[in-house]
Motif scaffolding. Structure first.
Motif, PDB file in Angstrom:
ATOM      1  N   GLY A  16      21.319 -34.288 -28.748  1.00  0.00           N
ATOM      2  CA  GLY A  16      21.834 -34.895 -30.152  1.00  0.00           C
ATOM      3  C   GLY A  16      21.560 -36.288 -30.144  1.00  0.00           C
ATOM      4  N   LYS A  17      22.579 -37.007 -31.289  1.00  0.00           N
ATOM      5  CA  LYS A  17      22.257 -38.481 -31.229  1.00  0.00           C
ATOM      6  C   LYS A  17      23.519 -38.992 -31.397  1.00  0.00           C
ATOM      7  CE  LYS A  17      20.431 -40.128 -35.088  1.00  0.00           C
ATOM      8  NZ  LYS A  17      19.336 -40.286 -36.124  1.00  0.00           N
ATOM      9  N   VAL A  18      23.754 -40.330 -30.718  1.00  0.00           N
ATOM     10  CA  VAL A  18      24.946 -41.253 -30.809  1.00  0.00           C
ATOM     11  C   VAL A  18      24.502 -42.311 -31.471  1.00  0.00           C
ATOM     12  CG1 VAL A  18      27.116 -42.213 -29.992  1.00  0.00           C
ATOM     13  CG2 VAL A  18      26.548 -39.831 -29.476  1.00  0.00           C
ATOM     14  N   THR A  19      24.692 -43.080 -32.386  1.00  0.00           N
ATOM     15  CA  THR A  19      24.276 -44.407 -32.796  1.00  0.00           C
ATOM     16  C   THR A  19      25.507 -45.259 -32.889  1.00  0.00           C
ATOM     17  OG1 THR A  19      22.334 -43.728 -33.924  1.00  0.00           O
ATOM     18  CG2 THR A  19      23.179 -45.912 -34.479  1.00  0.00           C
ATOM     19  N   SER A  20      25.789 -46.398 -32.032  1.00  0.00           N
ATOM     20  CA  SER A  20      26.782 -47.045 -32.028  1.00  0.00           C
ATOM     21  C   SER A  20      26.563 -48.665 -32.696  1.00  0.00           C
ATOM     22  CB  SER A  20      27.345 -47.355 -30.541  1.00  0.00           C
ATOM     23  OG  SER A  20      27.536 -46.204 -29.863  1.00  0.00           O
ATOM     24  N   TYR A  21      27.513 -48.911 -33.421  1.00  0.00           N
ATOM     25  CA  TYR A  21      27.445 -50.341 -34.190  1.00  0.00           C
ATOM     26  C   TYR A  21      28.619 -51.151 -33.508  1.00  0.00           C
ATOM     27  CZ  TYR A  21      23.867 -48.774 -37.730  1.00  0.00           C
ATOM     28  OH  TYR A  21      22.821 -48.389 -38.480  1.00  0.00           O
ATOM     29  N   GLU A  22      28.248 -52.354 -33.132  1.00  0.00           N
ATOM     30  CA  GLU A  22      29.199 -53.187 -32.925  1.00  0.00           C
ATOM     31  C   GLU A  22      28.843 -54.607 -33.375  1.00  0.00           C
ATOM     32  OE1 GLU A  22      32.269 -55.148 -31.664  1.00  0.00           O
ATOM     33  OE2 GLU A  22      32.276 -53.126 -31.167  1.00  0.00           O
ATOM     34  N   ARG A  23      29.959 -55.226 -33.805  1.00  0.00           N
ATOM     35  CA  ARG A  23      29.586 -56.425 -34.522  1.00  0.00           C
ATOM     36  C   ARG A  23      29.536 -57.828 -33.487  1.00  0.00           C
ATOM     37  NH1 ARG A  23      34.027 -56.545 -39.235  1.00  0.00           N
ATOM     38  NH2 ARG A  23      32.891 -55.046 -40.755  1.00  0.00           N
ATOM     39  N   ARG A  24      30.463 -57.582 -32.131  1.00  0.00           N
ATOM     40  CA  ARG A  24      30.559 -58.558 -31.260  1.00  0.00           C
ATOM     41  C   ARG A  24      29.779 -58.327 -29.998  1.00  0.00           C
ATOM     42  NH1 ARG A  24      36.854 -60.124 -30.699  1.00  0.00           N
ATOM     43  NH2 ARG A  24      35.891 -61.641 -29.187  1.00  0.00           N
ATOM     44  N   GLU A  25      28.834 -59.178 -29.824  1.00  0.00           N
ATOM     45  CA  GLU A  25      27.608 -58.966 -28.668  1.00  0.00           C
ATOM     46  C   GLU A  25      28.468 -59.009 -27.333  1.00  0.00           C
ATOM     47  OE1 GLU A  25      23.532 -61.037 -26.886  1.00  0.00           O
ATOM     48  OE2 GLU A  25      24.812 -62.188 -28.584  1.00  0.00           O
ATOM     49  N   GLU A  26      29.503 -59.694 -27.209  1.00  0.00           N
ATOM     50  CA  GLU A  26      30.161 -59.525 -25.850  1.00  0.00           C
ATOM     51  C   GLU A  26      31.048 -58.231 -25.627  1.00  0.00           C
ATOM     52  OE1 GLU A  26      33.161 -61.671 -28.496  1.00  0.00           O
ATOM     53  OE2 GLU A  26      30.961 -61.540 -28.387  1.00  0.00           O
ATOM     54  N   PHE A  27      31.370 -57.389 -26.722  1.00  0.00           N
ATOM     55  CA  PHE A  27      32.083 -56.105 -26.498  1.00  0.00           C
ATOM     56  C   PHE A  27      30.687 -55.107 -26.363  1.00  0.00           C
ATOM     57  CE2 PHE A  27      35.964 -57.091 -29.309  1.00  0.00           C
ATOM     58  CZ  PHE A  27      36.467 -57.636 -28.418  1.00  0.00           C
ATOM     59  N   ALA A  28      29.805 -55.299 -27.023  1.00  0.00           N
ATOM     60  CA  ALA A  28      28.478 -54.390 -27.013  1.00  0.00           C
ATOM     61  C   ALA A  28      28.012 -54.517 -25.510  1.00  0.00           C
ATOM     62  CB  ALA A  28      27.400 -54.925 -27.776  1.00  0.00           C
ATOM     63  N   GLU A  29      28.099 -55.610 -24.647  1.00  0.00           N
ATOM     64  CA  GLU A  29      27.512 -55.861 -23.283  1.00  0.00           C
ATOM     65  C   GLU A  29      28.359 -54.970 -22.361  1.00  0.00           C
ATOM     66  OE1 GLU A  29      24.504 -56.663 -22.089  1.00  0.00           O
ATOM     67  OE2 GLU A  29      24.159 -56.601 -24.336  1.00  0.00           O
ATOM     68  N   VAL A  30      29.736 -55.179 -22.813  1.00  0.00           N
ATOM     69  CA  VAL A  30      30.793 -54.628 -21.714  1.00  0.00           C
ATOM     70  C   VAL A  30      30.581 -52.868 -21.843  1.00  0.00           C
ATOM     71  CG1 VAL A  30      33.211 -54.111 -21.442  1.00  0.00           C
ATOM     72  CG2 VAL A  30      32.377 -56.348 -21.721  1.00  0.00           C
ATOM     73  N   ALA A  31      30.245 -52.646 -23.119  1.00  0.00           N
ATOM     74  CA  ALA A  31      30.204 -51.167 -23.376  1.00  0.00           C
ATOM     75  C   ALA A  31      28.892 -50.641 -22.891  1.00  0.00           C
ATOM     76  CB  ALA A  31      30.301 -50.861 -24.936  1.00  0.00           C
ATOM     77  N   ARG A  32      27.868 -51.245 -22.940  1.00  0.00           N
ATOM     78  CA  ARG A  32      26.748 -50.821 -22.187  1.00  0.00           C
ATOM     79  C   ARG A  32      26.897 -50.569 -21.020  1.00  0.00           C
ATOM     80  NH1 ARG A  32      21.780 -50.666 -24.095  1.00  0.00           N
ATOM     81  NH2 ARG A  32      22.027 -52.002 -25.813  1.00  0.00           N
ATOM     82  N   ARG A  33      27.623 -51.746 -20.148  1.00  0.00           N
ATOM     83  CA  ARG A  33      27.686 -51.502 -18.659  1.00  0.00           C
ATOM     84  C   ARG A  33      28.597 -50.314 -18.509  1.00  0.00           C
ATOM     85  NH1 ARG A  33      28.063 -57.097 -19.240  1.00  0.00           N
ATOM     86  NH2 ARG A  33      30.278 -56.995 -19.035  1.00  0.00           N
ATOM     87  N   ASN A  34      29.527 -50.242 -19.077  1.00  0.00           N
ATOM     88  CA  ASN A  34      30.413 -48.907 -18.723  1.00  0.00           C
ATOM     89  C   ASN A  34      29.753 -47.631 -19.008  1.00  0.00           C
ATOM     90  OD1 ASN A  34      32.653 -50.530 -18.121  1.00  0.00           O
ATOM     91  ND2 ASN A  34      33.305 -50.851 -20.133  1.00  0.00           N
ATOM     92  N   VAL A  35      29.220 -47.577 -20.262  1.00  0.00           N
ATOM     93  CA  VAL A  35      28.443 -46.280 -20.460  1.00  0.00           C
ATOM     94  C   VAL A  35      27.539 -45.885 -19.345  1.00  0.00           C
ATOM     95  CG1 VAL A  35      27.289 -45.180 -22.108  1.00  0.00           C
ATOM     96  CG2 VAL A  35      29.006 -46.305 -22.897  1.00  0.00           C
ATOM     97  N   ASP A  36      26.502 -46.901 -19.052  1.00  0.00           N
ATOM     98  CA  ASP A  36      25.401 -46.898 -17.993  1.00  0.00           C
ATOM     99  C   ASP A  36      26.076 -46.414 -16.690  1.00  0.00           C
ATOM    100  OD1 ASP A  36      23.572 -47.032 -20.039  1.00  0.00           O
ATOM    101  OD2 ASP A  36      23.021 -49.155 -19.634  1.00  0.00           O
ATOM    102  N   GLN A  37      27.225 -47.061 -16.640  1.00  0.00           N
ATOM    103  CA  GLN A  37      27.733 -46.827 -15.240  1.00  0.00           C
ATOM    104  C   GLN A  37      27.970 -45.160 -14.868  1.00  0.00           C
ATOM    105  OE1 GLN A  37      31.067 -49.303 -13.722  1.00  0.00           O
ATOM    106  NE2 GLN A  37      32.159 -47.432 -12.882  1.00  0.00           N
ATOM    107  N   PHE A  38      28.723 -44.758 -16.142  1.00  0.00           N
ATOM    108  CA  PHE A  38      29.100 -43.388 -15.863  1.00  0.00           C
ATOM    109  C   PHE A  38      28.105 -42.441 -16.286  1.00  0.00           C
ATOM    110  CE2 PHE A  38      31.502 -39.646 -16.797  1.00  0.00           C
ATOM    111  CZ  PHE A  38      32.657 -39.531 -15.893  1.00  0.00           C
ATOM    112  N   LEU A  39      27.513 -42.770 -17.271  1.00  0.00           N
ATOM    113  CA  LEU A  39      26.224 -41.644 -17.856  1.00  0.00           C
ATOM    114  C   LEU A  39      24.870 -42.021 -17.716  1.00  0.00           C
ATOM    115  CD1 LEU A  39      28.189 -40.619 -21.440  1.00  0.00           C
ATOM    116  CD2 LEU A  39      28.038 -39.262 -19.128  1.00  0.00           C
ATOM    117  N   GLY A  40      24.630 -43.172 -16.966  1.00  0.00           N
ATOM    118  CA  GLY A  40      23.244 -43.660 -16.843  1.00  0.00           C
ATOM    119  C   GLY A  40      22.445 -42.917 -15.971  1.00  0.00           C
TER     120      GLY A  40
END
Length: 337
Positions: A156-180
């Motif tokens: 499938g495909k999940v495309t995530s839009y986030e306006r705030r860079e600091e939120f995007a970085e936290v999300a990237r670390r969390n998602v990669d920690q569990f699903l990376g």
């Protein structure tokens, strides 16, 4: 000479399951789950006898410290999950790999997380299926993203839009920690984009099966969502307040290209069960957010008009939100009505 039974090993640990033959989950599943012995670098969840929880990655030679002394990481690495450890000061800890629902409520946060009860409702009621193309805005801390990626799978495909860079970085670390991946790679179905969905989604020209809106003003993205959704697709909004709920729902109605919106919330209450003492828990997960879903009509098509009239005064002089054209003149109920 007596031959030893090949199915029985007298040196085997009596607590070890002789039927144990559990190869790890295939890495191409990208589910964030492992089977078998705990490995170096994996995250574990320790729970003490008072229910306090501790999550950390296993590192050879390292120790976990608490007010009950310490436990060695080496005493966990190589063992099957689901055991208890006793610390140097006599504290007992239950050891498991964290479930996704446990991980998301304890992971680092940039923005508030979508709680598991709401993520489950979104996956079920927005019908997130394997192979689906899903877009979400915003990504927050990545909690819902993990559930969406689990549901769509690697195809499938999940495309995530986030306006705030600091939120995007936290999300990237969390998602990669569990699903990376073990090499530090991100889930192959995930694309994280910094920007405003209302502006960038129409410009992309991409089409989606589902649009999930988790933001303060989801009605601002409804036109973009309508343009990107395939016929029969679903838009789902996650909002915290009744004013947001009302404005988004009425904006969907006014748009005319969606079915009648469905709004609801879910409440979760634990139960205490001990012998004859069976009662509701003293605390519960009450209101966290409202959810609204609606399906996209085919181009040029509109849903049938509702036969049931709105409640008296629903669109009276005090109402200032979006107003469906066929109820524009409804006011307060007549005297004596």
């Amino acid at each position: 000479m007596n031959e030893q039974d090949p199915q029985h090993d007298p040196q085997q640990d009596p607590e070890q399951d002789p039927r144990q033959d559990s190869p790890d989950v295939p890495p191409e599943a990208w589910g964030g789950v492992h089977r078998g012995p705990l490995r170096t670098g994996e995250w574990v969840r320790l729970v003490d006898t008072k229910g306090r929880k501790h999550n950390f990655a296993l590192v050879p030679g390292k120790k976990f410290f608490s007010n009950k002394g310490s436990v060695d990481h080496d005493d966990m690495i190589g063992r099957e999950e689901g055991f208890t450890l006793t610390s140097t000061a006599g504290g007992e800890y239950l050891v498991f790999r964290p479930l996704l629902s446990e991980f998301v409520v304890s992971m680092p946060r940039g923005a508030a997380v979508v709680y598991p009860k709401d993520a489950a409702q979104i996956v079920a009621m927005a019908d997130i299926f394997p192979g689906a193309d899903v877009v979400e805005a915003g990504v927050g801390s990545g909690a819902l993203t993990c559930s969406l990626l689990r549901a769509v799978g690697p195809h499938g495909k999940v495309t995530s839009y986030e306006r705030r860079e600091e939120f995007a970085e936290v999300a990237r670390r969390n998602v990669d920690q569990f699903l990376g991946g073990p090499d530090g790679s991100s889930h192959p179905a995930w694309s994280l984009r910094l920007g405003d969905l209302a502006e960038e989604l129409p410009a992309s020209g991409e089409r989606y099966d589902r649009v999930i809106l988790d933001m303060l003003a989801p009605w601002e993205c409804l036109d973009a969502a309508a343009g990107a959704l395939r016929p029969g697709g679903i838009v789902c909004a996650y909002v915290a307040t009744t004013t947001q709920l009302s404005k988004f729902t009425e904006t969907v109605r006014v748009h005319g290209g969606f079915t009648e919106p469905h709004a609801w919330e879910s409440l979760v209450r634990d139960w205490h069960v001990e012998g004859l003492a069976v009662r509701p828990g003293h605390s519960m997960i009450g209101h966290t957010a409202f959810l609204v879903t609606a399906r996209r009509m085919a181009p040029g098509q509109s849903p049938p008009r509702k036969r049931r009239r709105p409640a008296p005064g629903a669109y009276g002089p005090d109402y200032t939100g979006p107003r469906p054209a066929d109820v524009a003149d409804l006011g307060e109920p007549p005297a004596g009505g």
